[in-house]
Design a protein around this motif. Sequence first.
Motif, PDB file in Angstrom:
ATOM      1  N   PHE A 265     -18.969 -29.240   7.039  1.00  0.00           N
ATOM      2  CA  PHE A 265     -18.487 -27.925   7.456  1.00  0.00           C
ATOM      3  C   PHE A 265     -18.971 -27.596   8.865  1.00  0.00           C
ATOM      4  O   PHE A 265     -18.185 -27.203   9.731  1.00  0.00           O
ATOM      5  CB  PHE A 265     -18.960 -26.851   6.475  1.00  0.00           C
ATOM      6  N   TRP A 266     -20.279 -27.774   9.106  1.00  0.00           N
ATOM      7  CA  TRP A 266     -20.826 -27.408  10.418  1.00  0.00           C
ATOM      8  C   TRP A 266     -20.396 -28.379  11.508  1.00  0.00           C
ATOM      9  O   TRP A 266     -20.290 -27.991  12.675  1.00  0.00           O
ATOM     10  CB  TRP A 266     -22.344 -27.300  10.343  1.00  0.00           C
ATOM     11  N   ALA A 267     -20.155 -29.642  11.149  1.00  0.00           N
ATOM     12  CA  ALA A 267     -19.669 -30.588  12.147  1.00  0.00           C
ATOM     13  C   ALA A 267     -18.320 -30.142  12.708  1.00  0.00           C
ATOM     14  O   ALA A 267     -18.033 -30.335  13.894  1.00  0.00           O
ATOM     15  CB  ALA A 267     -19.548 -31.977  11.526  1.00  0.00           C
ATOM     16  N   GLY A 336     -13.906 -21.463   1.769  1.00  0.00           N
ATOM     17  CA  GLY A 336     -14.318 -21.383   3.167  1.00  0.00           C
ATOM     18  C   GLY A 336     -14.081 -22.676   3.921  1.00  0.00           C
ATOM     19  O   GLY A 336     -13.589 -22.668   5.058  1.00  0.00           O
ATOM     20  N   ALA A 337     -14.410 -23.809   3.302  1.00  0.00           N
ATOM     21  CA  ALA A 337     -14.221 -25.095   3.972  1.00  0.00           C
ATOM     22  C   ALA A 337     -12.744 -25.400   4.178  1.00  0.00           C
ATOM     23  O   ALA A 337     -12.335 -25.920   5.235  1.00  0.00           O
ATOM     24  CB  ALA A 337     -14.892 -26.199   3.164  1.00  0.00           C
ATOM     25  N   VAL A 338     -11.917 -25.080   3.187  1.00  0.00           N
ATOM     26  CA  VAL A 338     -10.473 -25.317   3.319  1.00  0.00           C
ATOM     27  C   VAL A 338      -9.892 -24.455   4.436  1.00  0.00           C
ATOM     28  O   VAL A 338      -9.074 -24.915   5.242  1.00  0.00           O
ATOM     29  CB  VAL A 338      -9.755 -25.044   1.980  1.00  0.00           C
ATOM     30  N   ALA A 368      -6.050 -19.302  15.269  1.00  0.00           N
ATOM     31  CA  ALA A 368      -6.907 -20.358  14.721  1.00  0.00           C
ATOM     32  C   ALA A 368      -8.307 -19.838  14.441  1.00  0.00           C
ATOM     33  O   ALA A 368      -8.892 -20.110  13.382  1.00  0.00           O
ATOM     34  CB  ALA A 368      -6.966 -21.529  15.701  1.00  0.00           C
ATOM     35  N   THR A 369      -8.852 -19.057  15.357  1.00  0.00           N
ATOM     36  CA  THR A 369     -10.208 -18.535  15.189  1.00  0.00           C
ATOM     37  C   THR A 369     -10.271 -17.521  14.053  1.00  0.00           C
ATOM     38  O   THR A 369     -11.274 -17.437  13.334  1.00  0.00           O
ATOM     39  CB  THR A 369     -10.688 -17.894  16.503  1.00  0.00           C
ATOM     40  N   GLY A 375     -12.999 -18.516   6.925  1.00  0.00           N
ATOM     41  CA  GLY A 375     -13.673 -19.633   6.289  1.00  0.00           C
ATOM     42  C   GLY A 375     -15.178 -19.533   6.401  1.00  0.00           C
ATOM     43  O   GLY A 375     -15.914 -19.793   5.437  1.00  0.00           O
ATOM     44  N   GLU A 376     -15.658 -19.134   7.566  1.00  0.00           N
ATOM     45  CA  GLU A 376     -17.101 -18.970   7.760  1.00  0.00           C
ATOM     46  C   GLU A 376     -17.672 -17.908   6.824  1.00  0.00           C
ATOM     47  O   GLU A 376     -18.733 -18.091   6.215  1.00  0.00           O
ATOM     48  CB  GLU A 376     -17.378 -18.597   9.215  1.00  0.00           C
TER      49      GLU A 376
END
Length: 458
Positions: A265-267, A336-338, A368-369, A375-376
């Motif tokens: 996720f963080w990558a 969130g990850a999806v 996009a953000t 998700g975050e």
Amino acid sequence: MTTISDTNAKNKLIFGHPPGLFVLFFTEMWERFSYYGMRALLVLYMSQYLLATPATQATVFGLAGLQHSLESLFGPLSAQALASQIYGLYTGLVYFTPFFGGMLADQWLGQRKTVLLGGVLMAAGHFLMMLESCFLAALLLLILGNGCFKPNISTQVGSLYPLDDPRRDGAFTIFYMGINLGAFFSPLVCGTLGQLYGWHYGFAAAGLGMLSGLLVFWSGRKYLHIASQPVSYQVQPLPEAAPLSRQQWFTIAGLLVLAVLNILFWAVYEQQGNSIQLFVEYHTRRTLWGWEMPSSWYQALNPAMIMVLAPWLDNYWRHQALRGTALSSISKMAVGAVLLGLGFLVMVVAVSGVDPALKISFVWLFVATLIMTLGELYLSPVGLSLVCKAAPPKLVGMSMGMWFLSAFFGNYLAGYLGSFYERMARDEFFLLMTGLGGITGLAIFALRPLLERAVGRG
């Protein structure tokens, strides 16, 4: 000595929460102002100035050795690739040291002294950034300071509430808003000063922000219901000395699995401060009525969205809970990850079939953000709350450190992936980020039954 007025002040609620939450809110706000203010400038500062020529590189003590080590592993690195690697190492290591900062607080200094030590180290690091020759030394101080500060400020939020208090998720969401309030203003202040008036002015502003956070924390310390001494110094250590039960070991294993998945996720997420920051600088139209927005202002977009969306999302989750339709913490993290992957899918659509020499509309970045931000919110504050609730009491600090340790690997991986930004087609690069986010979410969904048995529904 605690007075009756002090006790009454501690017991008074603000918006339904103890006042200590808002002491921590403003402390973290200023610390994040300093961190994100410097981060908004970091990749641009390195790629456009510090690493742009051999002459400027030669002024930095220790840089030649670091570059040689990296190139021995990854081959020759351009200024952008080297900047991305250093960005990944820095943002990764600020999440590596909290594991040891949690141990330092648990066993020796206590949470309060460790937070203060961390703040002093970070303030010194920001001011040292003003000296080009001390660039790597400044990053080291920031890394060590963050390690002391980060796990112990987050853990104190959980310590304000009983384990079964339904306000805990909301408290972490409010705390997360403090993080993003600081993160919103920092690119506007530090980014503007750094890009328009001189890099060193931006770094100095970040240092002043950290000093402000220290002042807030010290002034409001009486509202924090925490042990100011380490665990080993408490009066009744016997309950803490009991060995972990089988279920507690199962819980630690579940948190470890989530931490591993958190790496991907963080990558993906941290590309916002790395490759996407460069994309905004060189491939996005930012002119409005003849005025061009500094590219570092892009990094204020995500925290601004969080401040708008977090209260709405908190209220939405509360209504779900009342109706009995609330998602478990694990399910929220999977969503969130999806969503993070879908945010990068928007970028794939934006650049597909577009001449690389042309710039795209900033609207694409906005959409996009927005999706990435949702998700975050579904993953990061929920993960923090889950670790605080599920971890065995005597290992809360170390468990929080373990959670941030996963972000270390994720952030370093973000730097490594970002080094491919120049070498891949833009749509291919963003498609890679889409896939990594989606795979992470699907993996969490697949493991959800087992993870909920380990850590609970939250």
